[in-house]
Every structure is written in structure tokens, then in C-alpha cells.
Design an enzyme around this catalytic site. Sequence first.
Site, PDB file in Angstrom:
ATOM      1  CB  VAL A 137      63.520  55.982 -39.407  1.00 13.04           C
ATOM      2  CG1 VAL A 137      62.263  56.612 -40.146  1.00 13.04           C
ATOM      3  CG2 VAL A 137      63.133  55.997 -37.879  1.00 13.04           C
TER       4      VAL A 137
ATOM      5  CD  GLU B 134      59.825  57.489 -36.616  1.00  9.77           C
ATOM      6  OE1 GLU B 134      58.741  56.631 -36.624  1.00  9.77           O
ATOM      7  OE2 GLU B 134      60.511  57.725 -35.903  1.00  9.77           O
TER       8      GLU B 134
ATOM      9  CB  CYS C 192      61.890  57.555 -29.826  1.00 11.83           C
ATOM     10  SG  CYS C 192      62.232  56.742 -31.361  1.00 11.83           S
TER      11      CYS C 192
HETATM   12  C1  UGA Z   1      57.902  55.487 -29.915  1.00 11.69           C
HETATM   13  C2  UGA Z   1      56.411  55.800 -30.083  1.00 11.69           C
HETATM   14  O1  UGA Z   1      55.462  54.617 -29.513  1.00 11.69           O
HETATM   15  C3  UGA Z   1      56.166  55.992 -31.804  1.00 11.69           C
HETATM   16  O2  UGA Z   1      54.942  56.416 -31.952  1.00 11.69           O
HETATM   17  C4  UGA Z   1      57.147  57.125 -32.238  1.00 11.69           C
HETATM   18  O3  UGA Z   1      57.127  56.927 -33.712  1.00 11.69           O
HETATM   19  C5  UGA Z   1      58.643  56.286 -31.836  1.00 11.69           C
HETATM   20  O4  UGA Z   1      58.772  56.400 -30.377  1.00 11.69           O
HETATM   21  C6  UGA Z   1      59.644  57.414 -32.203  1.00 11.69           C
HETATM   22  O5  UGA Z   1      59.715  58.580 -32.017  1.00 11.69           O
HETATM   23  O6  UGA Z   1      60.510  56.952 -33.200  1.00 11.69           O
HETATM   24  P1  UGA Z   1      59.190  53.061 -29.543  1.00 11.69           P
HETATM   25  O7  UGA Z   1      60.187  53.872 -28.843  1.00 11.69           O
HETATM   26  O8  UGA Z   1      59.567  52.181 -30.793  1.00 11.69           O
HETATM   27  O9  UGA Z   1      58.244  54.150 -30.293  1.00 11.69           O
HETATM   28  O10 UGA Z   1      58.150  51.997 -28.511  1.00 11.69           O
HETATM   29  P2  UGA Z   1      57.028  52.135 -27.592  1.00 11.69           P
HETATM   30  O11 UGA Z   1      56.399  50.947 -28.082  1.00 11.69           O
HETATM   31  O12 UGA Z   1      56.407  53.378 -27.748  1.00 11.69           O
HETATM   32  O13 UGA Z   1      57.827  51.951 -26.365  1.00 11.69           O
HETATM   33  C7  UGA Z   1      58.749  52.995 -25.687  1.00 11.69           C
HETATM   34  C8  UGA Z   1      59.041  52.486 -24.456  1.00 11.69           C
HETATM   35  O14 UGA Z   1      58.070  52.679 -23.590  1.00 11.69           O
HETATM   36  C9  UGA Z   1      59.335  50.930 -23.988  1.00 11.69           C
HETATM   37  O15 UGA Z   1      60.575  50.949 -23.216  1.00 11.69           O
HETATM   38  C10 UGA Z   1      57.837  50.239 -23.365  1.00 11.69           C
HETATM   39  O16 UGA Z   1      58.489  49.201 -22.640  1.00 11.69           O
HETATM   40  C11 UGA Z   1      57.477  51.298 -22.578  1.00 11.69           C
HETATM   41  N1  UGA Z   1      55.867  51.532 -22.241  1.00 11.69           N
HETATM   42  C12 UGA Z   1      55.449  51.651 -23.244  1.00 11.69           C
HETATM   43  C13 UGA Z   1      55.596  51.507 -21.223  1.00 11.69           C
HETATM   44  O17 UGA Z   1      56.478  51.124 -20.223  1.00 11.69           O
HETATM   45  N2  UGA Z   1      54.552  51.486 -20.571  1.00 11.69           N
HETATM   46  C14 UGA Z   1      53.444  51.424 -21.693  1.00 11.69           C
HETATM   47  O18 UGA Z   1      52.258  51.282 -21.281  1.00 11.69           O
HETATM   48  C15 UGA Z   1      54.037  51.396 -22.969  1.00 11.69           C
END
Ligand code: UGA
Length: 447
Positions: free
Chosen positions: A14, A149, A258
Site C-alpha cells: 500500500v 484504501e 485483505c
Molecule cells: C481487495 C479489494 O478488492 C480491494 O478493494 C481492497 O482495497 C483490498 O482487498 C484491500 O483491502 O486492501 P485484493 O485482495 O487485492 O483487493 O483482490 P480482489 O481482486 O478483491 O480479490 C480477492 C480474492 O477474491 C481473490 O482471491 C480472488 O480470486 C477472489 N475473487 C474475486 C473471487 O473468487 N471471485 C470474484 O468474483 C472476485
Amino acid sequence: MEREAIGILGAGWVGTVTAACFAELGHDVVVRDVDSARIEALATGHVPIYEPGLEELLERNRERLTFTLEIGDVFRAARLVFVCVGTPSTHSGDADLSAVYTVLDEIPEVDHRVVLVMKSTVPVGTGEKVRGALDARGLAHVGYVSNPEFLAEGTAVHDFSHPDRVVVGAFATDDGESVAALYRPLEAPVVHADVASAEMIKLASNAFLMTRISFINEIANVCEATGADVVKVAEGIGLDHRLGPHFLRAGIGYGGSCFPKDSLALKQLAANSGYHFQLLAAVIEVNELQKRRVVHKLEKHLGTLRGKTVALLGLAFKPHTNDMREAPSIVLASRLLAEGAKVRAWDPVAVDEARSLLTGVELTDSLLDAVRDADAAVIVTEWPELQELPTEAVRDSMRTPLIVDGRNLLDPASVREAGFTYEAIGRASSLLSGLPETEEPSRELKA
Ligand code: UGA
């Protein structure tokens, strides 16, 4: 726009992204971390994390960025100091705020007004406590703003410059305005809130996203039992403007630095206040079970997994990152090893990071090495490279051409046409796939 001097405490993911993006907006940024190797790397142009676009951004803005081990350098230079330290889970599930409190203890004497801006994800009520701690230290002239964030790994640089909203929770209106002004060039809506509400917006947003994932994963499981196709179902749900298409991709569960941590922290925060957050507890449980469902799918086709070779393809918790924190691949690998399977694993970028976490797993340099003589290939992370998985070379090198697609990445019809047995998440599979009978039907088939 006025050129500001900005401080960043914590050069993690971050902090580094935030520093690079503020420098890109034309500000001078002083970044401090306690890890000398990290500071040394950043100061010499090496980026210790994998985030698309970050290295170029740091390079382009080199003359506006300073990296230091001294907290005094930050407070002497900056008026707005962003706190970007880690807040990992403790054993109780609460967020560990020790790094935040260390920062407070280290704030040096300054003769100008400084505003601490909290970017780290913290429990609701942290701002109030920090305010109290600052006042108790005689630092009433140090302001405090919550500015959570919403960056996602892999798209963080883009997310920073195209925010859906900027959230600013301040005790003093002027401090909030100073923070909001930094984001003005990005032309995003700004939500001005009290500090507690700003803190809750962050936790609730992540909890809602996780709820959508666990929801669609449960729908996927019911689709499997009833013959519907979750990809079609998600398309149909997502076109309702009240629901929207995002975070409806069924798979083997969420991971990352996260979601798992923040969901526990919010559940624990509620519990500490005497409230049982039932829905969130279910969201977490569904996610844990989801990671293990692949094992049953493999058993369905292969019978016992003892002595079978399974290739795990994609290990990072999501594509375009080398982050292995809470990656579903870790739980899956250890479940397969516990079943007596031989596990091979491949990832285009996270191999080094995976090595210490996946003990007992053979990590390979290439995808072909991973699938050679394997009884099954499991797509764990939807790296675009894996779209090319169903080739003749892969099929011929596998002992059994079985693909279990944990992310619904591939097109079922073309994979089957290419001669593979294909199983996905929540998609009509075994009935349509013309599966050969296994010698040893699994419990699920017998039932
Ligand atoms: C997440 C949030 O999307 C951000 O907005 C937030 O700022 C961040 O956490 C944080 O708190 O710092 P991130 O963990 O980087 O971001 O990634 P995501 O794209 O949200 O994916 C998280 C997990 O959910 C991954 O394992 C992904 O594979 C899974 N996912 C996501 C699914 O299984 N299905 C979906 O439809 C979307």
C-alpha cells in the site's frame, strides 16, 4: 494544484503504491520503512514487490521520491503523513495494531501542524483511540484523518488513479479538506464522514465483496447439484442494475492479504462489542469449505488420490501478483498431500514466494513439467497463460487428461473437444463430459 510534501510510513504494498502515485501527481514524497534492505532496494530503483506498472512509475518520478529509515526525515518534510503499516490478524482474529502504536510512540517534536492520515485497514474506533493517545502525549496539534484504501492487487496503480470514491473521515474539517485536495485531480466523488464511519466503510466494503463471492460460490454448488450453469446464472444476475456484474465469479474461494484478515477483524470487532455477525461468519465458513471442494472433484474422477499426481496451476491468490498470502493453493496443496497425492505446482511469478509455504510440493519451472505424467491438472489461479492449457502437448504428456478448472477460466466445450475430461465449478460437468467410468468410484458417486 499545490505541490505538497507527503510522508509515507511503511513501504509495503500500500505504502509503495501510494507513494509512487502521489509522486506521479506531482508531489514530493518521503517514504520511511524500518526494513533497511527494503529501503536500500527502493532507493536504488529495485521494487521488492510485483505490481504491474509500479516499477515504471517509481522510475519516472525518482527525483520526487526519497526513501529513508529515519521517521524524523518524514515529519520534518511533510505536512500530511500517511500511515501504511501492516495490521495483520492476531490469534483472536483481532487486527494487530502494534505497528500503528509504534508510529505514535515515534512521532518526533515538530514545529508545524502535521496530519496523520490512516491508510492501513483498522478496526472501527481506532481513530478515536489514536486521537486519545496523541492528546495524552501532548500532541494535540497533530491532526488525524481516516482515508482508507480500496486498491486491489494487480490493478493498484490503475485503481489509485481511477477511484470509484475517496473516503475522508476527519475530526477537524480543515484536515479532511487538505487530504481531499490531494485527490482532486482524479475527479472522484469524495465521501466526507466522521472517522468511525470512514473506518466502517472500508471494512463493510470488503465484507460485502466477500459476501458476493461466497454467495455465488454457494449458488455454484447448488448449480452442480441441479444441472444449472453458474457462469450463465451470474451473467443473468449481473445485468440487473441493482445487482451489477462484479464479484460474481464462482471459484475455489477468495484469499489474499485483505479479505481473510479483514473478515476476521470485522467479525471479531462485532463480537467484542457483543454482536454475533452471523452473515459474515457464514461467508467465512463457505469460503473455507470452497477451497476443499476440488478434492472431491478429483476423487470423483480418480478414485483414491493416494499415489496419484496432481498438478496445481497458478499459486498466487489471484493473477498478476506474486502474493501468496492466504492463497487457496496453500490449503488445497496440504489437503491433497494429506490424501496421499503427489503434488506438483507451477506459477508464472510466485514460485519463490510459494517455496516455503508449499512444503512437500514439487515446484516446477514450466507448465509442461508440472503436468507431465500427472493424473490431473487443477487451475487454481486464473493466469491468462492458462487459457492455452488444453493443447495436444499437454494432453499427450498427462497420464490422465483431466482438467479441474477451479476458476471457470476455460470454455468447457473446446476443452472437451481437445480430448480432455473437464470439470469446473458450478457448471454442468460429469453428466455432459462423457467421463470414463473410474475403477474406484468415489463416495460422492456411490451416494
Ligand atoms: C481487495 C479489494 O478488492 C480491494 O478493494 C481492497 O482495497 C483490498 O482487498 C484491500 O483491502 O486492501 P485484493 O485482495 O487485492 O483487493 O483482490 P480482489 O481482486 O478483491 O480479490 C480477492 C480474492 O477474491 C481473490 O482471491 C480472488 O480470486 C477472489 N475473487 C474475486 C473471487 O473468487 N471471485 C470474484 O468474483 C472476485
